[in-house]
Design an enzyme around this catalytic site. Structure first.
Site, PDB file in Angstrom:
ATOM      1  N   HIS A  71       6.615 -65.240 -66.184  1.00 40.63           N
ATOM      2  CA  HIS A  71       7.653 -65.622 -65.223  1.00 40.63           C
ATOM      3  C   HIS A  71       7.099 -65.464 -63.811  1.00 40.63           C
ATOM      4  O   HIS A  71       5.993 -64.940 -63.616  1.00 40.63           O
ATOM      5  CB  HIS A  71       8.928 -64.788 -65.428  1.00 40.63           C
ATOM      6  N   ASP A  97       5.675 -58.891 -67.399  1.00 41.66           N
ATOM      7  CA  ASP A  97       5.847 -57.492 -66.980  1.00 41.66           C
ATOM      8  C   ASP A  97       5.118 -56.593 -67.965  1.00 41.66           C
ATOM      9  O   ASP A  97       5.343 -56.707 -69.163  1.00 41.66           O
ATOM     10  CB  ASP A  97       7.345 -57.124 -66.951  1.00 41.66           C
ATOM     11  N   ARG A 136      15.290 -64.563 -49.919  1.00 46.73           N
ATOM     12  CA  ARG A 136      15.835 -64.188 -51.235  1.00 46.73           C
ATOM     13  C   ARG A 136      15.528 -62.719 -51.468  1.00 46.73           C
ATOM     14  O   ARG A 136      14.458 -62.235 -51.092  1.00 46.73           O
ATOM     15  CB  ARG A 136      15.212 -65.035 -52.342  1.00 46.73           C
ATOM     16  N   HIS A 158       3.352 -63.907 -64.085  1.00 44.04           N
ATOM     17  CA  HIS A 158       2.945 -62.672 -64.775  1.00 44.04           C
ATOM     18  C   HIS A 158       3.893 -62.385 -65.933  1.00 44.04           C
ATOM     19  O   HIS A 158       4.988 -62.941 -66.011  1.00 44.04           O
ATOM     20  CB  HIS A 158       2.971 -61.488 -63.797  1.00 44.04           C
TER      21      HIS A 158
HETATM   22  C1  LIG Z   1       4.065 -52.081 -63.707  1.00 39.10           C
HETATM   23  C2  LIG Z   1       4.331 -52.946 -62.740  1.00 39.10           C
HETATM   24  C3  LIG Z   1       3.306 -53.567 -61.882  1.00 39.10           C
HETATM   25  C4  LIG Z   1       4.135 -54.622 -61.099  1.00 39.10           C
HETATM   26  C5  LIG Z   1       5.481 -53.950 -60.972  1.00 39.10           C
HETATM   27  C6  LIG Z   1       5.701 -53.432 -62.366  1.00 39.10           C
HETATM   28  C7  LIG Z   1       6.061 -54.624 -63.283  1.00 39.10           C
HETATM   29  C8  LIG Z   1       5.614 -55.972 -62.723  1.00 39.10           C
HETATM   30  C9  LIG Z   1       4.263 -55.895 -61.965  1.00 39.10           C
HETATM   31  C10 LIG Z   1       3.998 -57.054 -60.985  1.00 39.10           C
HETATM   32  C11 LIG Z   1       5.297 -57.462 -60.250  1.00 39.10           C
HETATM   33  C12 LIG Z   1       3.409 -58.284 -61.693  1.00 39.10           C
HETATM   34  C13 LIG Z   1       2.884 -59.312 -60.676  1.00 39.10           C
HETATM   35  C14 LIG Z   1       1.801 -58.659 -59.784  1.00 39.10           C
HETATM   36  C15 LIG Z   1       2.327 -57.405 -59.033  1.00 39.10           C
HETATM   37  C16 LIG Z   1       1.112 -56.778 -58.315  1.00 39.10           C
HETATM   38  C17 LIG Z   1       3.316 -57.802 -57.924  1.00 39.10           C
HETATM   39  O1  LIG Z   1       3.319 -58.994 -57.502  1.00 39.10           O
HETATM   40  O2  LIG Z   1       4.090 -56.946 -57.450  1.00 39.10           O
HETATM   41  C18 LIG Z   1       2.899 -56.431 -60.095  1.00 39.10           C
HETATM   42  C19 LIG Z   1       3.529 -55.072 -59.740  1.00 39.10           C
HETATM   43  C20 LIG Z   1       2.541 -54.027 -59.185  1.00 39.10           C
HETATM   44  O3  LIG Z   1       1.357 -53.946 -59.589  1.00 39.10           O
HETATM   45  O4  LIG Z   1       3.002 -53.246 -58.312  1.00 39.10           O
HETATM   46  O1  LIG Z   2      12.248 -61.061 -57.836  1.00 43.08           O
HETATM   47  C1  LIG Z   2      12.306 -61.642 -58.927  1.00 43.08           C
HETATM   48  O2  LIG Z   2      13.196 -62.460 -59.224  1.00 43.08           O
HETATM   49  C2  LIG Z   2      11.256 -61.340 -60.012  1.00 43.08           C
HETATM   50  C3  LIG Z   2      10.344 -60.207 -59.659  1.00 43.08           C
HETATM   51  C4  LIG Z   2       9.481 -59.819 -60.856  1.00 43.08           C
HETATM   52  O3  LIG Z   2       9.263 -60.580 -61.788  1.00 43.08           O
HETATM   53  C5  LIG Z   2       8.911 -58.457 -60.907  1.00 43.08           C
HETATM   54  O4  LIG Z   2       9.024 -57.725 -59.869  1.00 43.08           O
HETATM   55  O5  LIG Z   2       8.361 -58.108 -61.994  1.00 43.08           O
HETATM   56 FE   LIG Z   3       8.311 -59.538 -63.453  1.00 46.86          FE
END
Ligand SMILES: C=C1C[C@]23C[C@H]1CC[C@H]2[C@]1(C)CCC[C@@](C)(C(=O)O)[C@H]1[C@@H]3C(=O)O
Ligand SMILES: O=C(O)CCC(=O)C(=O)O
Ligand SMILES: [Fe+2]
Length: 317
Positions: A238, A184, A248, A182
């Site tokens: 990333h 951010d 982790r 994704h």
């Molecule tokens: C605005 C946001 C949504 C998420 C947390 C923050 C910034 C990164 C986003 C996220 C980590 C991107 C990958 C998918 C996600 C659903 C996750 O895996 O947590 C995303 C976060 C979210 O929607 O809560």
């Molecule tokens: O945990 C990590 O190293 C990355 C997590 C991440 O990319 C996010 O929460 O947006």
């Molecule tokens: Fe991220």
């Protein structure tokens, strides 16, 4: 329970991500700049210029850098990780008492199972976000990480939000992600990771690892900052990969514009551009992009484009 099953449940399998195969032998390091803030804090002109050059170069390419001598006390960081350990070690029934609800940016989430039904991320998260409702002495009050209070006091009240990620060991790590690929959607992300390793950035056409540094914060710019720079600075793809042996953990802070701020590249930045001096992004407000990611779209690599396609049909003011 799931961790002890030999086969990964199908909901956690991320089929079709062929770049996954690279992770077995992926020991490429991103070699992002490590910016020493000591001279910056002392007002040393040369140090400030050098730091700005390093950060500018990183943001023009992949948007990631690390900062050291940041003056966040190492004992505070250690205490935050200890608090985080305590949170994740709580019995599941206690964690579920503060389960994160759709659209809320605070509470406990196990693999985002409350939001998604497939390609679940192999992680648990506690989020401490702005629409946090004080629940009279519940878990969130007693365990609110020390650093969350610190970050709120130092970064102000609006639209910062913090998260704790725990990525348990996984029996079939190459079939899933701790956090899927994704960009951010946010402005700035400030992350402290433990020493296990797993954060990877897609740069120079391959996945490259961000070196864990106990004394540094990883900083990356997000889609909102990229839009504010009219695309000059890059919000980069990333992911967080998992492994068979070690849990982790990471602490992550998302800094965003105040709710009423119009996200719009400054005119003088546009005027100074070479070639066509055109705006690459429509104006928007952070709460609308955040709402899009929480109710309508799972943030990935094309969140911003999808958001601008969705915006006209939304009834957002
Ligand atoms: C605005 C946001 C949504 C998420 C947390 C923050 C910034 C990164 C986003 C996220 C980590 C991107 C990958 C998918 C996600 C659903 C996750 O895996 O947590 C995303 C976060 C979210 O929607 O809560
Ligand atoms: O945990 C990590 O190293 C990355 C997590 C991440 O990319 C996010 O929460 O947006
Ligand atoms: Fe991220």
């Amino acid at each position: 329970m799931i961790q002890n099953q030999p086969k990964l449940p199908k909901e956690f399998i991320w089929a079709g991500f062929d770049s996954m195969q690279q992770q077995e032998n992926n020991n490429d390091m991103l070699n992002e700049p490590l910016v020493d803030l000591e001279g910056f804090f002392k007002g040393d002109e040369e140090a400030i210029k050098h730091a700005a050059e390093l950060i500018n170069k990183a943001c023009l390419t992949h948007g990631f850098f690390q900062v050291t001598n940041h003056r966040v006390d190492s004992s505070l960081i250690g205490a935050a990780h200890d608090q985080m350990d305590g949170l994740f070690k709580l019995p599941l029934d206690k964690k579920l008492r503060v389960q994160r609800n759709k659209g809320e940016m605070w509470g406990y989430s196990g693999a985002h199972a409350h939001r998604f039904s497939k390609q679940l991320p192999w992680k648990e998260t506690f989020s401490f976000g702005y629409n946090y409702v004080d629940d009279q002495g519940g878990l969130m009050n007693s365990y609110k990480p020390i650093v969350f209070d610190y970050i709120k006091s130092s970064l102000g009240e609006d639209f910062e939000y913090a998260g704790c990620n725990s990525y348990p060991p996984c029996n079939e790590p190459s079939l899933t992600f701790g956090t899927g690929p994704h960009c951010d959607p946010t402005s700035l992300t400030i992350l402290h990771q433990d020493q296990v390793g797993g954060l990877e950035v897609f740069a120079h056409n391959k996945w490259q690892a961000v070196r864990p540094r106990q004394d540094a914060f990883v900083i990356n710019i997000g889609d909102t900052f990229m839009a504010m720079s009219n695309g000059r600075y890059k919000s980069c793809l990333h992911r967080a990969v998992v492994n068979k042996k070690k849990e982790r953990k990471s602490l992550v802070f998302f800094v965003n514009p105040k709710e009423d701020k119009i996200v719009r590249a400054p005119q003088d930045l546009i005027d100074r551009e070479e070639g066509t001096k055109s705006r690459k992004y429509p104006d928007f407000k952070w709460p609308h992009l955040m709402e899009f990611t929480q109710f309508h779209y799972r943030a990935d690599v094309t969140t911003l484009q999808s958001f601008f396609q969705w915006l006209p049909s939304s009834n957002l003011p």
